[in-house]
Design a protein around this motif. Structure first.
Motif, PDB file in Angstrom:
ATOM      1  N   LEU A 111       0.805  -1.216   0.000  1.00 15.51           N
ATOM      2  CA  LEU A 111       0.000   0.000   0.000  1.00 15.51           C
ATOM      3  C   LEU A 111       0.841   1.270   0.000  1.00 15.51           C
ATOM      4  O   LEU A 111       0.577   2.171  -0.790  1.00 15.51           O
ATOM      5  CB  LEU A 111      -0.974  -0.003   1.168  1.00 15.51           C
ATOM      6  CG  LEU A 111      -1.886   1.215   1.265  1.00 15.51           C
ATOM      7  CD1 LEU A 111      -2.795   1.271   0.044  1.00 15.51           C
ATOM      8  CD2 LEU A 111      -2.704   1.156   2.525  1.00 15.51           C
ATOM      9  N   PRO A 112       1.892   1.401   0.830  1.00 15.79           N
ATOM     10  CA  PRO A 112       2.680   2.641   0.773  1.00 15.79           C
ATOM     11  C   PRO A 112       3.315   2.870  -0.589  1.00 15.79           C
ATOM     12  O   PRO A 112       3.394   4.009  -1.050  1.00 15.79           O
ATOM     13  CB  PRO A 112       3.735   2.448   1.860  1.00 15.79           C
ATOM     14  CG  PRO A 112       3.103   1.508   2.817  1.00 15.79           C
ATOM     15  CD  PRO A 112       2.279   0.587   1.973  1.00 15.79           C
ATOM     16  N   GLY A 113       3.760   1.822  -1.272  1.00 16.71           N
ATOM     17  CA  GLY A 113       4.333   1.975  -2.607  1.00 16.71           C
ATOM     18  C   GLY A 113       3.307   2.485  -3.598  1.00 16.71           C
ATOM     19  O   GLY A 113       3.587   3.357  -4.424  1.00 16.71           O
ATOM     20  N   ARG A 114       2.105   1.949  -3.533  1.00 20.76           N
ATOM     21  CA  ARG A 114       1.039   2.405  -4.417  1.00 20.76           C
ATOM     22  C   ARG A 114       0.658   3.841  -4.117  1.00 20.76           C
ATOM     23  O   ARG A 114       0.364   4.624  -5.020  1.00 20.76           O
ATOM     24  CB  ARG A 114      -0.182   1.508  -4.277  1.00 20.76           C
ATOM     25  CG  ARG A 114       0.025   0.128  -4.837  1.00 20.76           C
ATOM     26  CD  ARG A 114      -1.214  -0.702  -4.667  1.00 20.76           C
ATOM     27  NE  ARG A 114      -1.003  -2.052  -5.156  1.00 20.76           N
ATOM     28  CZ  ARG A 114      -1.868  -3.025  -5.032  1.00 20.76           C
ATOM     29  NH1 ARG A 114      -3.009  -2.789  -4.414  1.00 20.76           N
ATOM     30  NH2 ARG A 114      -1.605  -4.209  -5.494  1.00 20.76           N
ATOM     31  N   LEU A 115       0.664   4.187  -2.849  1.00 24.47           N
ATOM     32  CA  LEU A 115       0.336   5.553  -2.465  1.00 24.47           C
ATOM     33  C   LEU A 115       1.384   6.526  -3.000  1.00 24.47           C
ATOM     34  O   LEU A 115       1.054   7.601  -3.505  1.00 24.47           O
ATOM     35  CB  LEU A 115       0.229   5.663  -0.944  1.00 24.47           C
ATOM     36  CG  LEU A 115      -0.157   7.017  -0.379  1.00 24.47           C
ATOM     37  CD1 LEU A 115      -1.550   7.405  -0.859  1.00 24.47           C
ATOM     38  CD2 LEU A 115      -0.109   6.988   1.130  1.00 24.47           C
ATOM     39  N   LEU A 116       2.654   6.149  -2.909  1.00 25.79           N
ATOM     40  CA  LEU A 116       3.720   7.008  -3.436  1.00 25.79           C
ATOM     41  C   LEU A 116       3.585   7.181  -4.940  1.00 25.79           C
ATOM     42  O   LEU A 116       3.791   8.283  -5.465  1.00 25.79           O
ATOM     43  CB  LEU A 116       5.087   6.431  -3.084  1.00 25.79           C
ATOM     44  CG  LEU A 116       5.484   6.540  -1.618  1.00 25.79           C
ATOM     45  CD1 LEU A 116       6.813   5.827  -1.379  1.00 25.79           C
ATOM     46  CD2 LEU A 116       5.592   7.983  -1.194  1.00 25.79           C
ATOM     47  N   ILE A 117       3.229   6.132  -5.642  1.00 20.78           N
ATOM     48  CA  ILE A 117       3.045   6.238  -7.086  1.00 20.78           C
ATOM     49  C   ILE A 117       1.847   7.124  -7.394  1.00 20.78           C
ATOM     50  O   ILE A 117       1.906   7.994  -8.273  1.00 20.78           O
ATOM     51  CB  ILE A 117       2.887   4.846  -7.719  1.00 20.78           C
ATOM     52  CG1 ILE A 117       4.215   4.095  -7.644  1.00 20.78           C
ATOM     53  CG2 ILE A 117       2.412   4.938  -9.156  1.00 20.78           C
ATOM     54  CD1 ILE A 117       4.141   2.654  -8.056  1.00 20.78           C
TER      55      ILE A 117
END
Length: 142
Positions: A111-117
């Motif tokens: 989830l944090p990676g998707r949020l950063l993207i």
């Protein structure tokens, strides 16, 4: 003379540091005196405590950065509750062929990676456009 009643409430929490999800049960005593003044007393395991929305900490990592959900939220979303870790296999039993996978933990850890993207790509496009406009304006002014 005091008039009152008590209720049991389940409060689901999630740690925003380690993503641990748990529930705590509270007893809420709501009291009203003869003058109409009211008070609430929150109890956990029979001991008076602060209300659940103030001062909660994660039992897994000890962080104080936790959030809470509406009552009954985890009953409607059982995928958020982690299954207990498998214990050691008994000596007399053969080891299981495969341990339960941690698909839910993997899905939540991305989830944090998707949020950063999701936040980063529009930001980069916006900055690129602004840079292009400023360079075009500088060349047009020559």
């Amino acid at each position: 003379m005091l008039d009152g009643f008590e209720t049991r409430e389940m409060w689901p929490y999630e740690c925003l540091r380690c993503l641990h999800v748990w529930e705590e049960e509270f007893v809420v005593r709501r009291l009203r005196d003869a003058y109409g003044n009211s008070a609430e007393i929150w109890l956990s395991a029979g001991v008076p405590v602060q209300p659940p929305w103030s001062g909660a900490s994660c039992p897994s990592c000890g962080a104080h950065h936790v959030t809470w959900f509406p009552s009954g939220y985890l009953a409607r979303h059982p995928e958020l509750v982690a299954e207990p870790e498998p214990g050691p296999a008994p000596v007399f039993a053969p080891a299981p062929a495969s341990w339960p996978d941690s698909a839910a933990a993997t899905r939540r850890s991305r989830l944090p990676g998707r949020l950063l993207i999701a936040l980063g790509v529009p930001l980069v496009l916006f900055l690129g456009y602004e840079l292009y406009v400023s360079i075009a304006a500088a060349h047009a002014g020559r």
